[in-house]
Write a protein that holds these residues in place. Structure first.
Motif, short mmCIF file in Angstrom:
data_model
loop_
_atom_site.label_atom_id
_atom_site.label_comp_id
_atom_site.label_asym_id
_atom_site.label_seq_id
_atom_site.Cartn_x
_atom_site.Cartn_y
_atom_site.Cartn_z
N GLU A 147 59.64 -0.39 -14.18
CA GLU A 147 59.79 -1.72 -14.79
C GLU A 147 60.69 -2.58 -13.93
O GLU A 147 60.41 -3.76 -13.68
N PHE A 148 61.78 -2.00 -13.44
CA PHE A 148 62.69 -2.72 -12.55
C PHE A 148 62.03 -3.05 -11.21
O PHE A 148 62.17 -4.14 -10.67
N LEU A 149 61.26 -2.08 -10.66
CA LEU A 149 60.71 -2.23 -9.32
C LEU A 149 59.60 -3.27 -9.21
O LEU A 149 59.22 -3.67 -8.11
N GLU A 150 59.07 -3.72 -10.33
CA GLU A 150 58.00 -4.72 -10.28
C GLU A 150 58.44 -5.96 -9.52
O GLU A 150 57.66 -6.57 -8.79
N LYS A 151 59.71 -6.34 -9.65
CA LYS A 151 60.18 -7.55 -8.96
C LYS A 151 60.21 -7.36 -7.45
O LYS A 151 60.28 -8.33 -6.71
N TYR A 152 60.13 -6.10 -7.00
CA TYR A 152 60.10 -5.83 -5.56
C TYR A 152 58.73 -5.32 -5.10
O TYR A 152 58.61 -4.74 -4.02
N SER A 153 57.73 -5.54 -5.94
CA SER A 153 56.34 -5.20 -5.60
C SER A 153 56.18 -3.72 -5.26
O SER A 153 55.48 -3.36 -4.32
N LEU A 154 56.83 -2.87 -6.04
CA LEU A 154 56.79 -1.43 -5.78
C LEU A 154 56.42 -0.64 -7.03
O LEU A 154 56.65 -1.08 -8.16
N VAL A 155 55.82 0.52 -6.79
CA VAL A 155 55.60 1.54 -7.81
C VAL A 155 56.19 2.82 -7.25
O VAL A 155 55.99 3.14 -6.06
N SER A 156 56.92 3.56 -8.06
CA SER A 156 57.61 4.73 -7.53
C SER A 156 57.48 5.94 -8.45
O SER A 156 57.43 5.79 -9.68
N PHE A 257 57.70 5.50 -2.72
CA PHE A 257 57.62 4.09 -3.09
C PHE A 257 56.30 3.54 -2.55
O PHE A 257 56.06 3.58 -1.34
N PHE A 258 55.45 3.06 -3.44
CA PHE A 258 54.14 2.53 -3.05
C PHE A 258 54.14 1.01 -3.18
O PHE A 258 54.64 0.47 -4.17
N ASN A 259 53.57 0.35 -2.19
CA ASN A 259 53.35 -1.08 -2.31
C ASN A 259 52.46 -1.33 -3.52
O ASN A 259 51.36 -0.77 -3.62
N LYS A 260 52.93 -2.11 -4.48
CA LYS A 260 52.24 -2.22 -5.76
C LYS A 260 50.83 -2.80 -5.63
O LYS A 260 49.90 -2.34 -6.30
N ALA A 261 50.66 -3.80 -4.78
CA ALA A 261 49.34 -4.40 -4.62
C ALA A 261 48.34 -3.37 -4.10
O ALA A 261 47.20 -3.29 -4.58
N ARG A 262 48.77 -2.57 -3.12
CA ARG A 262 47.87 -1.56 -2.57
C ARG A 262 47.63 -0.43 -3.56
O ARG A 262 46.52 0.10 -3.67
N TYR A 263 48.67 -0.07 -4.29
CA TYR A 263 48.52 0.97 -5.31
C TYR A 263 47.55 0.53 -6.41
O TYR A 263 46.69 1.29 -6.84
N ASP A 264 47.68 -0.71 -6.85
CA ASP A 264 46.82 -1.22 -7.92
C ASP A 264 45.35 -1.29 -7.51
O ASP A 264 44.46 -1.28 -8.37
N GLN A 265 45.10 -1.38 -6.21
CA GLN A 265 43.72 -1.43 -5.73
C GLN A 265 43.03 -0.07 -5.74
O GLN A 265 41.81 0.01 -5.63
N LEU A 266 43.80 0.99 -5.90
CA LEU A 266 43.21 2.33 -5.86
C LEU A 266 42.40 2.61 -7.12
O LEU A 266 42.73 2.12 -8.21
N PRO A 267 41.34 3.42 -7.00
CA PRO A 267 40.65 3.88 -8.21
C PRO A 267 41.60 4.74 -9.04
O PRO A 267 42.55 5.33 -8.51
#
Length: 383
Positions: A147-156, A257-267
């Protein structure tokens, strides 16, 4: 009769051809759907660690291997050690800005950007590795961090733990809080703020820069991880006093730590796979360190390392300093406050429970070990 047979055969062939075409069409339709579920993807991973520290660096390699094996090579992650793409301390930032798709690092390396980054790694005087895992997976720790990492475009997700670390290597003894005054120590993240409150002068250096600084006297002390990694870096050659425990890292979580945009594109199947593989790495790294550290610490002592435990006086002063820092940060940073307060209730419950079965069993077994009652030779083993 012959004409009827010909008509029958033609009818059968027609039906077979139509059916075959339909089946082929169905196959043609199914293939793209399968391809969408397991697309060919190539990612790059920036590690914060050098290859020489094989136990912690191998966490990134293990993730890449598991993901590739599970997808028959369709999802490939190329792992780069610290400095190959970006300096080790910049790995998380490289994932944020999309220089790489993911990073294997420790959140407190980014604490200067935002103190709340440290909550996903470790805060002084909070958890052991086991209780940190319980908090992460069942106490909402992972969700709060993301939830915190969203502001930094990350998923962890957690992807490693070293267990309680050692307190580091010192050129002189540290017996009282007064000995901390003016001490130039390599220490990362929020722990540096705590020791600074005690009068120390924290230095944040990447692993490869620590030994020469300690050897030249540019710094007076350095903490890294524990016996296995410390032996590889040779700190015992230039700073003989080896203190424990590293109260600032009772159960430090290493994370992907995953770049959120790239992570969200995954199936969804790939997302699930990444989470599962991260959890496997999380468990395996701790087991690996637990297996290697007992041998390493014996070897270090044999080579002249002098083990010292921090005094109760030093520990109490550090605990009080940590609480002062947490109070200040909680007033300044809502994301830090939310995560820190979530830790407190479980921390209290955990250290109540931990006094029962595990503590009593471990203490009894340690007593036997100190009496030489557990030596294999006592049981006819290894003779």
């Amino acid at each position: 009769m012959e004409n009827k047979d010909k008509i029958g055969r033609r009818s059968f062939l027609t039906r077979a051809t139509v059916g075959g075409a339909a089946a082929a069409a169905g196959g043609a339709l199914a293939a793209p759907a399968l391809a969408q579920e397991t697309p060919n993807i190539n990612w790059r991973l920036a590690s914060s660690f050098p290859k020489s520290l094989d136990t912690i660096f191998s966490g990134g390699e293990e993730l890449a291997r598991r993901v590739s094996e599970a997808t028959d090579g369709r999802f490939r992650i190329q792992v780069f050690s610290a400095g190959e793409i970006v300096p080790g301390l910049d790995a998380i930032n490289a994932a944020t800005d999309g220089t790489v798709e993911c990073a294997h690092s420790v959140g407190y390396y980014n604490w200067g950007k935002d103190p709340a980054f440290a909550c996903g790694a470790e805060l002084p005087f909070t958890f052991s590795a086991r209780s940190k895992s319980a908090y992460n997976y069942y106490g909402g720790g992972i969700d709060l961090y993301n939830e915190f990492l969203e502001k930094y475009s990350l998923v962890s997700f957690p992807a490693g733990n070293t267990g309680t670390q050692m307190g580091g290597w010192y050129r002189k003894e540290v017996n009282t809080p007064a000995d901390v005054q003016g001490l130039k120590i390599r220490i990362a993240g929020l722990a540096g703020r705590v020791l600074e409150r005690m009068g120390a002068v924290p230095q944040q250096l990447a692993g490869g820069d620590v030994y020469p600084a300690l050897e030249k006297g540019t710094i007076d002390a350095a903490e890294w991880v524990g016996p296995y990694d410390d032996a590889k870096l040779g700190f015992h050659k230039v700073a003989p006093y080896y203190y424990y425990p590293g109260f600032w890292e009772g159960g430090p979580t290493v994370s992907m730590f995953f770049n959120k945009a790239r992570y969200d594109q995954l199936p969804d199947s790939y997302k699930s796979l990444l989470r599962s593989c991260c959890q496997a790495v999380d468990s395996n790294m701790l087991a690996n360190y637990d297996y290697k550290n007992p041998t390493a610490i014996k070897e270090l002592v044999a080579q002249g390392a002098q083990l010292r435990s921090f005094s109760q006086e030093v520990m109490v002063a550090a605990f009080e300093a940590a609480n002062e820092v947490y109070a200040e940060l909680s007033q300044q940073n809502e994301s830090f406050k939310k995560q820190y307060e979530a830790m407190l209730q479980f921390r209290d419950d955990w250290y109540l429970y931990a006094q029962t079965a595990d503590y009593t069993f471990d203490t009894f077994m340690m007593t036997l070990r100190n009496q030489d009652a557990l030596a294999p030779s006592n049981f006819g083993v290894g003779e």
